[in-house]
Design a protein around this motif. Structure first.
Motif, PDB file in Angstrom:
ATOM      1  N   LEU A 243       0.824  -1.211   0.000  1.00  0.00           N
ATOM      2  CA  LEU A 243       0.000   0.000   0.000  1.00  0.00           C
ATOM      3  C   LEU A 243       0.859   1.262   0.000  1.00  0.00           C
ATOM      4  CD1 LEU A 243      -2.825  -1.056   2.493  1.00  0.00           C
ATOM      5  CD2 LEU A 243      -2.954  -0.913  -0.008  1.00  0.00           C
ATOM      6  N   PHE A 244       1.981   1.221   0.699  1.00  0.00           N
ATOM      7  CA  PHE A 244       2.888   2.368   0.728  1.00  0.00           C
ATOM      8  C   PHE A 244       3.535   2.572  -0.647  1.00  0.00           C
ATOM      9  CE2 PHE A 244       7.053   4.348   1.764  1.00  0.00           C
ATOM     10  CZ  PHE A 244       6.592   5.496   2.386  1.00  0.00           C
ATOM     11  N   ASP A 245       3.986   1.483  -1.263  1.00  0.00           N
ATOM     12  CA  ASP A 245       4.601   1.583  -2.591  1.00  0.00           C
ATOM     13  C   ASP A 245       3.621   2.109  -3.634  1.00  0.00           C
ATOM     14  OD1 ASP A 245       6.991   0.687  -1.640  1.00  0.00           O
ATOM     15  OD2 ASP A 245       6.907  -1.296  -2.583  1.00  0.00           O
ATOM     16  N   LEU A 246       2.349   1.786  -3.476  1.00  0.00           N
ATOM     17  CA  LEU A 246       1.333   2.202  -4.444  1.00  0.00           C
ATOM     18  C   LEU A 246       0.709   3.559  -4.116  1.00  0.00           C
ATOM     19  CD1 LEU A 246      -0.496  -1.195  -5.061  1.00  0.00           C
ATOM     20  CD2 LEU A 246       1.106  -0.031  -6.581  1.00  0.00           C
ATOM     21  N   GLY A 247       1.128   4.170  -3.027  1.00  0.00           N
ATOM     22  CA  GLY A 247       0.590   5.484  -2.680  1.00  0.00           C
ATOM     23  C   GLY A 247      -0.776   5.447  -2.032  1.00  0.00           C
ATOM     24  N   ALA A 248      -1.205   4.283  -1.569  1.00  0.00           N
ATOM     25  CA  ALA A 248      -2.510   4.185  -0.916  1.00  0.00           C
ATOM     26  C   ALA A 248      -2.435   4.604   0.545  1.00  0.00           C
ATOM     27  CB  ALA A 248      -3.058   2.759  -1.017  1.00  0.00           C
ATOM     28  N   VAL A 249      -1.241   4.569   1.118  1.00  0.00           N
ATOM     29  CA  VAL A 249      -1.010   5.116   2.453  1.00  0.00           C
ATOM     30  C   VAL A 249       0.284   5.921   2.404  1.00  0.00           C
ATOM     31  CG1 VAL A 249      -2.214   3.287   3.713  1.00  0.00           C
ATOM     32  CG2 VAL A 249       0.222   3.045   3.230  1.00  0.00           C
ATOM     33  N   SER A 250       0.385   6.932   3.257  1.00  0.00           N
ATOM     34  CA  SER A 250       1.604   7.716   3.338  1.00  0.00           C
ATOM     35  C   SER A 250       1.697   8.334   4.731  1.00  0.00           C
ATOM     36  CB  SER A 250       1.638   8.793   2.242  1.00  0.00           C
ATOM     37  OG  SER A 250       2.936   9.367   2.136  1.00  0.00           O
TER      38      SER A 250
END
Length: 298
Positions: A243-250
């Motif tokens: 999710l972090f790599d895909l920008g869904a969480v930051s």
């Protein structure tokens, strides 16, 4: 309705040349006659054409940094608006998530040694390894896609997204969406956090021991050139790594989480550099979480 084909087209081999876009369409390499990206937000992208239309493109042969579509004035072909993660851009992002192969063709106007002197040349299959948002040379926002060449026969014959064939599913080699690196730095970060995810706190255990993944905040390698140092690495569970790599969480500057409740779990022996946090947030979320799975139909 034409069935979309992901993978090589039977009878077409890498290096084959085609007179024009109509010819690419007729053989099934790239169905659209004008658009540079073939695909939909729901299905993914099956093909792109490198035509030299975007100044920010970079083609190193085995690695392509491709500029998404949109925002250009059709009369002057200059970038006049920010691009959005919709239509063809979302199709390429969807291909990254689904691990679908993308056919790449180069036009004679594309500034690369691999481009033909006239017409178009088929360049083989690539995978979408990464995508992000940044400010282009025009000063406007663009989406960039890093595509990496696939080795021969990695995906086998072209596949159709339908149920024409019955029987056992064929086995084929597929690729993961990110590299799971196990460097000394990665091991140190995991040990500091006792293999517990810094976002959700989950600690995965197995008979072989605890498991976690090291996520580089600013990605390694071109064009990001993130450093492999403690301040650029997080200890995450597999779910939150993806999710972090895909920008869904930051992560915000105060270390509160974007896209989920909570705050990043920190340790006095592991400082996280806000410069890297800001880099990730600016390029992968555009200041807000992008609804990745809210696909837009065409």
């Amino acid at each position: 309705m034409t069935t979309r084909i992901f993978g090589d087209i039977p009878g077409v081999v890498e290096g084959d040349e085609f007179q024009d876009r109509q010819h690419l369409h007729d053989v099934g390499i790239h169905p659209p006659l004008q658009a540079g990206i073939s695909g939909t937000a729901n299905e993914g992208a099956d093909s792109i054409v490198l035509s030299g239309g975007y100044e920010d493109d970079s083609d190193l042969g085995d690695v392509i940094v491709y500029t998404g579509h949109g925002g250009r004035d059709p009369a002057t072909e200059r970038q006049v608006r920010h691009q959005t993660l919709t239509r063809g851009n979302m199709a390429l992002a969807r291909s990254q998530v689904l691990g679908l192969p993308v056919r790449v063709s180069r036009g004679h106007q594309h500034p690369s040694l691999l481009s033909p002197t006239s017409g178009y040349r088929y360049g083989g299959l690539y995978r979408v390894e990464d995508h992000w948002y940044e400010t282009g040379r025009s000063g406007l926002g663009i989406y960039r896609f890093r595509l990496v060449k696939l080795t021969a026969d990695l995906f086998g014959p072209a596949t159709r997204e339908d149920s024409e064939s019955l029987g056992p599913a064929a086995r084929k080699l597929v690729t993961v969406q990110r590299l799971v690196r196990d460097t000394a730095v990665a091991r140190q970060v995991k040990e500091i956090h006792a293999f517990a995810c810094q976002m959700c706190g989950e600690r995965l255990t197995s008979p072989a021991g605890a498991y976690a993944e090291a996520a580089h905040i600013r990605p390694l390698g071109a064009p990001h050139h993130g450093p492999d140092i403690l301040t650029n690495v997080l200890c995450l569970c597999p779910n939150h790594h993806v999710l972090f790599d895909l920008g869904a969480v930051s992560i915000q500057d105060d270390f509160s989480l974007i896209g989920m409740d909570g705050i990043l779990r920190r340790h006095r022996r592991h400082l996280v550099d806000l410069v890297h946090i800001q880099y990730h947030r600016e390029r992968y979320t555009c200041g807000q979480i992008v609804p990745f799975f809210q696909a837009e139909s065409r």
